[in-house]
Every structure is written in C-alpha cells, then in structure tokens.
Design an enzyme around this catalytic site. Structure first.
Site, PDB file in Angstrom:
ATOM      1  N   LYS A 262      -4.839   2.708  -5.344  1.00 40.85           N
ATOM      2  CA  LYS A 262      -4.104   3.946  -5.614  1.00 40.85           C
ATOM      3  C   LYS A 262      -2.658   3.569  -5.943  1.00 40.85           C
ATOM      4  CE  LYS A 262      -1.439   6.760  -3.773  1.00 40.85           C
ATOM      5  NZ  LYS A 262      -0.637   7.060  -4.978  1.00 40.85           N
ATOM      6  N   GLU A 337       3.378  -3.588   4.210  1.00 46.08           N
ATOM      7  CA  GLU A 337       4.619  -4.211   3.768  1.00 46.08           C
ATOM      8  C   GLU A 337       5.601  -3.059   3.599  1.00 46.08           C
ATOM      9  OE1 GLU A 337       7.435  -5.236   1.833  1.00 46.08           O
ATOM     10  OE2 GLU A 337       6.225  -5.862   0.105  1.00 46.08           O
ATOM     11  N   CYS A 371      12.521  -4.033  -1.373  1.00 49.06           N
ATOM     12  CA  CYS A 371      12.746  -4.045   0.080  1.00 49.06           C
ATOM     13  C   CYS A 371      13.271  -5.385   0.560  1.00 49.06           C
ATOM     14  CB  CYS A 371      11.497  -3.625   0.823  1.00 49.06           C
ATOM     15  SG  CYS A 371      10.102  -4.579   0.329  1.00 49.06           S
ATOM     16  N   GLU A 468      17.831   1.730   4.538  1.00 49.06           N
ATOM     17  CA  GLU A 468      17.775   1.080   3.229  1.00 49.06           C
ATOM     18  C   GLU A 468      18.377   1.980   2.162  1.00 49.06           C
ATOM     19  OE1 GLU A 468      13.678   0.301   2.472  1.00 49.06           O
ATOM     20  OE2 GLU A 468      14.109  -1.709   1.804  1.00 49.06           O
TER      21      GLU A 468
HETATM   22  P1  ADP Z   1       8.091   5.629  -2.272  1.00 53.04           P
HETATM   23  O1  ADP Z   1       9.323   6.149  -1.703  1.00 53.04           O
HETATM   24  O2  ADP Z   1       8.171   4.331  -2.899  1.00 53.04           O
HETATM   25  O3  ADP Z   1       7.388   6.606  -3.148  1.00 53.04           O
HETATM   26  P2  ADP Z   1       5.954   5.986  -0.466  1.00 53.04           P
HETATM   27  O4  ADP Z   1       5.619   5.335   0.818  1.00 53.04           O
HETATM   28  O5  ADP Z   1       6.150   7.460  -0.459  1.00 53.04           O
HETATM   29  O6  ADP Z   1       7.223   5.267  -1.010  1.00 53.04           O
HETATM   30  O7  ADP Z   1       4.874   5.634  -1.555  1.00 53.04           O
HETATM   31  C1  ADP Z   1       4.202   4.405  -1.650  1.00 53.04           C
HETATM   32  C2  ADP Z   1       2.766   4.684  -2.026  1.00 53.04           C
HETATM   33  O8  ADP Z   1       2.190   5.465  -0.974  1.00 53.04           O
HETATM   34  C3  ADP Z   1       2.629   5.517  -3.286  1.00 53.04           C
HETATM   35  O9  ADP Z   1       1.465   5.112  -3.980  1.00 53.04           O
HETATM   36  C4  ADP Z   1       2.448   6.915  -2.747  1.00 53.04           C
HETATM   37  O10 ADP Z   1       1.751   7.779  -3.623  1.00 53.04           O
HETATM   38  C5  ADP Z   1       1.598   6.626  -1.514  1.00 53.04           C
HETATM   39  N1  ADP Z   1       1.606   7.685  -0.506  1.00 53.04           N
HETATM   40  C6  ADP Z   1       2.590   8.542  -0.203  1.00 53.04           C
HETATM   41  N2  ADP Z   1       2.198   9.383   0.781  1.00 53.04           N
HETATM   42  C7  ADP Z   1       0.924   9.027   1.107  1.00 53.04           C
HETATM   43  C8  ADP Z   1      -0.055   9.497   2.038  1.00 53.04           C
HETATM   44  N3  ADP Z   1       0.190  10.502   2.861  1.00 53.04           N
HETATM   45  N4  ADP Z   1      -1.251   8.876   2.073  1.00 53.04           N
HETATM   46  C9  ADP Z   1      -1.518   7.857   1.258  1.00 53.04           C
HETATM   47  N5  ADP Z   1      -0.655   7.373   0.364  1.00 53.04           N
HETATM   48  C10 ADP Z   1       0.547   7.939   0.281  1.00 53.04           C
END
Ligand code: ADP
Length: 566
Positions: A262, A337, A371, A468
């Site tokens: 994903k 990570e 990061c 960060e």
């Molecule tokens: P960023 O600030 O880089 O978007 P996130 O942690 O929100 O950091 O996103 C990193 C990945 O996690 C992306 O692919 C995002 O779509 C996914 N993501 C965000 N929320 C969820 C969730 N509740 N469950 C699974 N994946 C998620």
C-alpha cells in the site's frame, strides 16, 4: 571560510543529491488530509494532535476519494512528461491484484498532484476493504508456488526486476519528481538506490542458510530451518516513493514471501510503475499486489486478516503505533521504521569543511523530508560562530525550484500542510527567543516552496527540537562539553540516526557508543546503503531493513529434532 570554497561546497550538493538515502517519511503527530477547493487550488488541512489544538482542523478521509472534484489542468511541461511516461507504459493508474490491473470496485479515483505546481498528474483507483481482501487472497494463493521455487529461480527474477528498474531509471526518476517534487537528479539517484535493494536481495536469496546444532543426546540430530513468514503487508510513505518499497519487497520476495503493497496516496504512480516492471521481469501474478486509496480501510483489512503474517511499515510514529496495536489481535510480526529526531553534533575539533559538507547533506537532502535528516544541529561553543557563518553562506546559495529545472537542489515540500507545519515550528522557535540566520519563511516561488532556513540560539526544549520538522530548517543548538552534547542528543523518544563531526578517534568511539541511536554517521552525513542495517532505537521503530539482517524480518525459524537416530 572563503567564498570560493563555499561555492564549491554548494555545487557539491549535487553529489549529495544522487547519493540517495533511505529513511522513510517519518512525521510525528500530524495527520494530513487534502481536498480541492472551488478555486482549483489544493488545500491541505492538518491535525496536530498534541500541541496547539487551536490549529486543528480535520477532514474525513472520504474527501480524498472523489470522482467529481475540480482540478487544476496540467501545464505543457508536465503534459509532455506525462505523455512520454504514458507511451513507455509506465503510467499505470489501476491497482494490481493477482496480476491484473484493477479499478476500484466502486469506480472511485483519487487525484495525484505535482507538489511543485498543484497540477493533477493522474487519477488513480481509490481502493478499500474489498480490493485489499482480494489482494490478500491473491498473495496467499501465490505463496505456495513462489516459496517453492528454488532460491536461484527467485534470485534470477529479482535480478531481472533490478535490470528493468535500471533500464527505466530516467522515466522512474521523472515520475518521482512529478509526484514527490525532489530534483530530478536526486530522483534518479533514488531509483539507483531503490534498485540496489533488489540486486542485494537477489543475491541474498541464495544465502538463506539454516543451522545444525550439536545435540545433547547421542541418538538425536537437531537442525534449524528458515522459512518464509508468509503474506506480507507493506505500507510505505511518500518521501522515497520507490526505495521504501524495494527495501521491503526485495527481502520479502527473496525469502519466498508474497506481498500486498500500500503506497502513499501522495505518490502511488512510482509504486505502480515499479509493479509493472516486476510483472515484466517474470515475478508471477499474485506475488506482488498493489492497492491504494483509503488508508485506514486498507490498513485494517491487512491487520485483521489471519493470512497476513507480517506488517512492514515506514511512516509516522502515530500510525506505526496504531499498526503495532492492530497487529496484536492476529499476533503478526511487525517491522516499523518511524520518526527520528536526529542530532548532528559538531565538536570544536571537527574539520570545518567536513562538518559543513556533512551537515548540509544530512539536513537539506530531499528538502529535509527524511527521517534521518538532521533535526538538531548541536555545535560546540568554540566553533559555533565560524560554523554558523559558513553554514549560512552555503545555505543561502542552495537553489530552490521545480525539480525539473537544471541546478535545483531544493524542491517543494510535499503539500501545504507540510509548509504550515514547518512555518509554525519556525514561528514557535522565534517566539521562544531563537534567531533566524537564513530564510525563515515561505519561498517567493509560492506553492509549497519554503526557504532553506537556519535558526540559531535554539534550546532543546523548543518545539522545533522536540519534534521532527521534516522540512528545510536547521535549528542550531550551542553546547559546552561532550557530556552535555550526549545528554541533549539522547533527550528524546526517537533514536534513528545521529551524526558526529570530530577529528578525535577516541571521541568518535566514545560518542558513537553513548548515543542511543540505531545509526551513527561519523564525519559523514550520508550513511544509508543497501548493505548496512537501517533502523531505530526507542520509538523510532522495530527491526532493520537492508543488509543480511533485513532478511530475518521475513523469516520464521523452525527447529527440527530428529530422534532415535541410532
Ligand atoms: P505521512 O505523514 O508520511 O503521510 P503516515 O504515517 O500518515 O505518514 O503515512 C505513511 C503511510 O501510512 C502512507 O501510505 C499512509 O497512507 C499510511 N497510513 C496512514 N494512516 C494509516 C492507517 N490508519 N492504516 C494504515 N495505513 C495508514
């Protein structure tokens, strides 16, 4: 330092650029949503969950998936790049399930934007629970065949994929620049770096050795088998649209696992292009699947499925914690990570030029959006004035602009929320007594461009040093002694990367050992490579990626005891 040396240093930032680096998008307490307003300009709202709730505004995720929202049309430059990508077959917009390019079952799409201009590049399938379940089933069905191929066979298909990624370096780099914004040279560098994981793990596939254990009884023989863990859910961020995928999928496939990827909704196009090349390379249908769209729904489907045996994630600490908690129900193995808060410590005895080069590289690569980017620059009092003066000269010369423009080393930030966050951190530091030495505001180019910034007289208690910043802002903290530097550096819940600059070998050892970090760069700002373990201490995560240690994350250990062997 002489201005000719500074000029050289800044020009040498191009080498900083193509030597790409790992480190996922590891924000912290921010959640972002974006939608299109009637004036066709992208508007991003963000939720900052811990500090200043007054700035909070949250929008439901469903706003992201919409077929009828107004769009900003592409300009000629973007149109040409997109046309070339289309003709190369690498501009895929559907998800990949069981080897078939698939629309969202309800037909919904999600727009992908160019952060440098706000233009819509493409609309991709906006998937959710049903598509994810089917992708998991495909991966599960493919597992038997893939895991039983010989290691040599898996290796040669991975090698084909590596070759194809390299052959399409230019197009993949263009895609990364289009959807993520980083300068083209840096983007092409990411392709090389991302591909290196596929090559490395193609080789390692042949070295998944077991063990024979000397028995405690004469009639027994004991041995250890290493077997693939099963279906892997890989959730990846936007800051390295390719490398964060290959760093996970390379070892997973090498071990005989199958995957459901994903990618971030902000950068799905690179993931889809890489998946197309994986198909072309002979990786069988179902072994590698891609779904994107509704992140919580996709995430929950992966977490709930007993067929998914492993979750690997790069992203924010907040989401990482949710995934870890969600994985408990089905007791999945988890690799995370997450966010860092990297200290970059410049001691009085440092070689000034080495320290400047390293600090520039670790702070300003990818516009500060990794990061492992230095989040706090700690400078000892004896070298403070000299360092900040030369650092300021260098940072003033960093060329900001559209990643397709020659000579640009700083692209836009990923979206408006990121700019607002960065700016609020800067304003907070100023209000607490810090001084802007360079930059400190939005760039005159508009959109999501932010001026490369240095802030002096920062204290470790300030927001900008606690969280960060994930942008092109270097907060500089003055310190007196080595003990004080170590104390400040370790005074955080994060523990991913740290950097030290010193000419003393004894100090290099001492400080490296004292730092509570998974990665330490000594007189070097760019440390990531596929052959070394990448991962963090404390709340920066679990597990390691890259290197031979990276394989262990995708393997089960089976102990076999053979009795009555007399
Ligand atoms: P960023 O600030 O880089 O978007 P996130 O942690 O929100 O950091 O996103 C990193 C990945 O996690 C992306 O692919 C995002 O779509 C996914 N993501 C965000 N929320 C969820 C969730 N509740 N469950 C699974 N994946 C998620």
């Amino acid at each position: 330092m002489k201005s000719s040396r500074i000029k050289k240093l800044v020009e040498n930032l191009s080498p900083l650029v193509p030597s790409p680096e790992g480190g996922g998008r590891c924000g912290n307490t921010w959640r972002k949503e974006r939608f299109w307003q009637s004036d066709n300009m992208i508007k991003t709202v963000f939720t900052r969950t811990i500090i200043r709730p007054s700035t909070v505004r949250s929008i439901s995720h469903s706003l992201r998936c919409n077929t009828n929202i107004p769009r900003r049309e592409m300009g000629m430059g973007t149109e040409n790049v997109v046309a070339r990508l289309k003709s190369s077959g690498l501009l895929q917009t559907k998800g990949l399930i069981g080897g078939k390019w698939t629309d969202a079952y309800d037909g919904r799409t999600i727009q992908v934007n160019n952060p440098a201009s706000g233009e819509v590049i493409a609309s991709v399938a906006c998937m959710g629970e049903k598509e994810t379940k089917d992708a998991i089933s495909s991966a599960y069905d493919a597992l038997g065949h893939w895991s039983k191929l010989t290691a040599a066979d898996r290796s040669s298909r991975l090698r084909n994929w590596y070759n194809l990624l390299n052959q399409h370096k230019e197009e993949l780099g263009q895609l990364i620049t289009l959807e993520q914004g980083k300068p083209l040279k840096e983007a092409i560098g990411e392709v090389g770096y991302g591909a290196s994981f596929i090559e490395f793990f193609a080789e390692e596939a042949k070295r998944v050795y077991g063990d024979i254990i000397p028995s405690t009884l004469p009639d027994r023989r004991l041995f250890v088998l290493k077997q693939p863990i099963g279906v892997v859910g890989a959730i990846t961020p936007w800051n390295f649209p390719l490398a964060m995928i290959t760093r996970k999928v390379g070892p997973a496939l090498a071990c005989g696992c199958t995957v459901v990827i994903k990618p971030s909704e902000f950068t799905p196009l690179t993931a889809l292009a890489a998946a197309e090349l994986a198909l072309q390379s002979g990786i069988p249908p179902g072994v590698l699947n891609v779904v994107m769209g509704d992140a919580p729904k996709i995430g929950n489907s992966l977490l709930e499925s007993p067929q998914v045996r492993k979750i690997t994630f790069t992203g924010s600490t907040a989401v990482g914690k949710k995934l870890m908690a969600g994985a408990a129900d089905t007791v999945k193995k988890v690799s995370l990570e997450l966010g860092g808060n990297a200290p970059c410590i410049v001691f009085d005895d440092a070689d000034l030029e080495v320290a400047l080069k390293g600090s520039l590289a670790t702070k300003f690569r990818n516009s500060g959006q990794t990061c492992v980017c230095a989040n706090r620059i700690l400078v000892q009092e004896g070298i403070y004035e000299k360092f900040t003066s030369s650092f300021s000269d260098a940072v003033q010369n960093l060329k900001v602009g559209n990643g397709f423009t020659e000579g640009v080393v700083q692209g836009p930030l990923i979206n408006e929320a990121a700019v607002q966050k960065v700016d609020s951190f800067v304003q907070d530091a100023i209000s607490e007594g810090a001084k802007v030495l360079v930059g400190g505001k939005r760039h005159s180019l508009g959109f999501t461009f932010y001026e490369p910034t240095i802030i002096g007289d920062v204290k470790n208690e300030m927001l900008i040093a606690r969280q960060e910043v994930f942008g092109p802002v270097a907060p500089v903290i003055r310190f007196k002694t080595e003990e004080e530097a170590i104390q400040i550096a370790n005074d955080t819940n994060a523990g991913l990367a740290a950097y030290i600059f010193t000419s003393s070998i004894k100090r290099s050892w001492r400080v490296s050992e004292a730092l509570e970090y998974g990665i330490v760069g000594v007189n070097e700002g760019l440390v990531s490579t596929e052959v070394a373990p990448f991962g963090g201490y404390k709340q920066s995560g679990l597990g390691r990626e890259g290197s031979r240690y990276g394989l262990d994350e995708y393997l089960e250990i089976k102990y076999v005891c053979m009795g009555n062997m007399d």
